[in-house]
Design an enzyme around this catalytic site. Structure first.
Site, PDB file in Angstrom:
ATOM      1  N   HIS A  90       0.842  -1.201   0.000  1.00 15.86           N
ATOM      2  CA  HIS A  90       0.000   0.000   0.000  1.00 15.86           C
ATOM      3  C   HIS A  90       0.875   1.248   0.000  1.00 15.86           C
ATOM      4  CE1 HIS A  90       0.778  -0.823   4.247  1.00 15.86           C
ATOM      5  NE2 HIS A  90       0.331   0.367   4.604  1.00 15.86           N
ATOM      6  N   HIS A  92       1.295   3.908   1.977  1.00 20.70           N
ATOM      7  CA  HIS A  92       1.818   4.624   3.146  1.00 20.70           C
ATOM      8  C   HIS A  92       3.340   4.695   3.109  1.00 20.70           C
ATOM      9  CE1 HIS A  92      -2.031   3.971   5.778  1.00 20.70           C
ATOM     10  NE2 HIS A  92      -2.162   4.942   4.891  1.00 20.70           N
ATOM     11  N   ASP A  94       5.745   4.355   5.156  1.00 19.50           N
ATOM     12  CA  ASP A  94       6.595   3.349   5.798  1.00 19.50           C
ATOM     13  C   ASP A  94       6.577   2.016   5.065  1.00 19.50           C
ATOM     14  OD1 ASP A  94       3.896   3.106   6.681  1.00 19.50           O
ATOM     15  OD2 ASP A  94       4.516   1.984   8.459  1.00 19.50           O
ATOM     16  N   HIS A  95       5.906   1.976   3.924  1.00 18.77           N
ATOM     17  CA  HIS A  95       5.906   0.789   3.066  1.00 18.77           C
ATOM     18  C   HIS A  95       6.380   1.130   1.648  1.00 18.77           C
ATOM     19  CE1 HIS A  95       3.775  -1.915   5.912  1.00 18.77           C
ATOM     20  NE2 HIS A  95       3.398  -0.742   6.402  1.00 18.77           N
ATOM     21  N   HIS A 146      -7.677  -0.688   5.294  1.00 20.23           N
ATOM     22  CA  HIS A 146      -6.583   0.116   5.852  1.00 20.23           C
ATOM     23  C   HIS A 146      -6.277   1.259   4.892  1.00 20.23           C
ATOM     24  CE1 HIS A 146      -3.063   0.959   8.270  1.00 20.23           C
ATOM     25  NE2 HIS A 146      -2.300   0.950   7.185  1.00 20.23           N
ATOM     26  N   ASP A 170      -0.390  -4.170   5.952  1.00 17.59           N
ATOM     27  CA  ASP A 170      -1.071  -3.698   7.157  1.00 17.59           C
ATOM     28  C   ASP A 170      -2.537  -4.116   7.191  1.00 17.59           C
ATOM     29  OD1 ASP A 170       1.310  -2.566   7.833  1.00 17.59           O
ATOM     30  OD2 ASP A 170       0.608  -0.484   7.826  1.00 17.59           O
ATOM     31  N   HIS A 209       4.508  -5.384  10.146  1.00 18.79           N
ATOM     32  CA  HIS A 209       5.027  -4.804  11.387  1.00 18.79           C
ATOM     33  C   HIS A 209       5.190  -5.857  12.469  1.00 18.79           C
ATOM     34  CE1 HIS A 209       4.493  -0.443  10.404  1.00 18.79           C
ATOM     35  NE2 HIS A 209       3.524  -0.906   9.625  1.00 18.79           N
TER      36      HIS A 209
END
Length: 295
Positions: A90, A92, A94-95, A146, A170, A209
């Site tokens: 996705h 975001h 942090d990905h 998400h 996530d 995570h």
């Protein structure tokens, strides 16, 4: 002391073919081999996981969510691997935040994803899209909630009954699920129970995570008498003391201790005082968003 505990645990766990040295990150990298599928778990940031997926027959390698490209490429180089594609779960940061950088360093890199907001995207996928990592078969599973464009990647090795893995970003965590930033309870119910939940029970779950201990604290709040959850928590705490990842789990295991996968179970419906699994999903997520464990 931690290193000694870690090596003892690693030697006693059949899934681990070998491990890499102590890294200074939140977890020690691990390599897991099943058939012709090799997965390297690489810690990133404070609690993220990146992955290298390699077809051992051809050595073709894909990276999953390479938020720290230099770290990932260093690990690949040490293992004699060349990354040729990126699987993005996705958009975001942090990905997908490392996509531009890694695309600038690897010529002709293919970047898969299900959302136009993903940086450096070359191949947009949707539910049911398929492609190959060498001889490994990849099927894209659309799991919005998400984020609106979230994709999980279901991968099969040559032994399609045994060599199975799903990279869930996530959407599904060990013992939990992602927040509903861009979706509703029904979407997460469909994602977890109707899409991921119908995969073979022995499918390994590689999530985005290291949230397992935190998730299981809530799971024990919901079902304090669930021995599966009690045992998983004891196991997870030992792993984390040794800085060993708690991934992967399996789809079958998640149905035993993850309350968000168990929303059709009478125990969860009774706890949530809900009459449907979708209502229970919404109740659990709302409660967990504000949950502060006593332990």
């Amino acid at each position: 002391m931690l290193r000694a505990v870690y090596h003892q645990l690693a030697r006693s766990t059949a899934w681990y073919r070998y491990t890499t040295p102590w890294s200074g990150f939140h977890s020690t990298p691990q390599t897991i081999v099943k058939g012709n599928m090799k997965v390297k778990i690489i810690p990133a940031l404070d609690d993220n996981y990146m992955y290298l997926i390699t077809d051992e027959e051809t050595n073709i390698t894909a990276a999953v969510d390479p938020v720290q490209p230099d770290k990932l490429m260093e690990d690949a180089k040490k293992d004699g691997l060349e990354i040729s594609m990126v699987l993005t779960t996705h958009h975001h940061w942090d990905h997908a935040g490392g996509n531009k950088e890694i695309a600038g360093k690897i010529p002709k890199l293919t970047v898969y994803g299900g959302d136009d907001r993903i940086d450096a995207l070359t191949n947009k996928v949707e539910h049911g899209s398929q492609f190959k990592i060498g001889s490994l078969s990849v099927e894209c599973l659309f799991t919005p909630c998400h984020t609106k464009g979230h994709i999980c990647y279901f991968i099969k090795g040559k032994n399609e009954d045994e060599d199975l893995a799903v990279f869930t970003g996530d959407t599904l965590f060990v013992g939990g699920c992602g927040k509903f930033f861009e979706g509703e309870p029904e979407q997460m119910y469909n994602a977890l129970v109707k899409t991921l939940g119908v995969l073979p029970s022995n499918t390994k779950v590689y999530c985005g995570h290291e949230y397992t201990v935190s998730n299981l604290k809530y799971a024990l709040h919901v079902e304090p008498e669930n021995t599966n959850t009690v045992n998983k928590m004891e196991w997870a705490k030992e792993k984390r003391k040794a800085n060993v990842p708690t991934v992967p789990s399996t789809i079958g295991e998640e149905f035993k201790f993850n309350p968000f996968m168990r929303v059709e179970d009478e125990c969860i419906l009774k706890y949530s005082k809900c009459s449907s699994a979708v209502e229970a999903m919404g109740f659990l997520r709302s409660e967990k968003n504000n949950f502060k464990p006593k332990m």
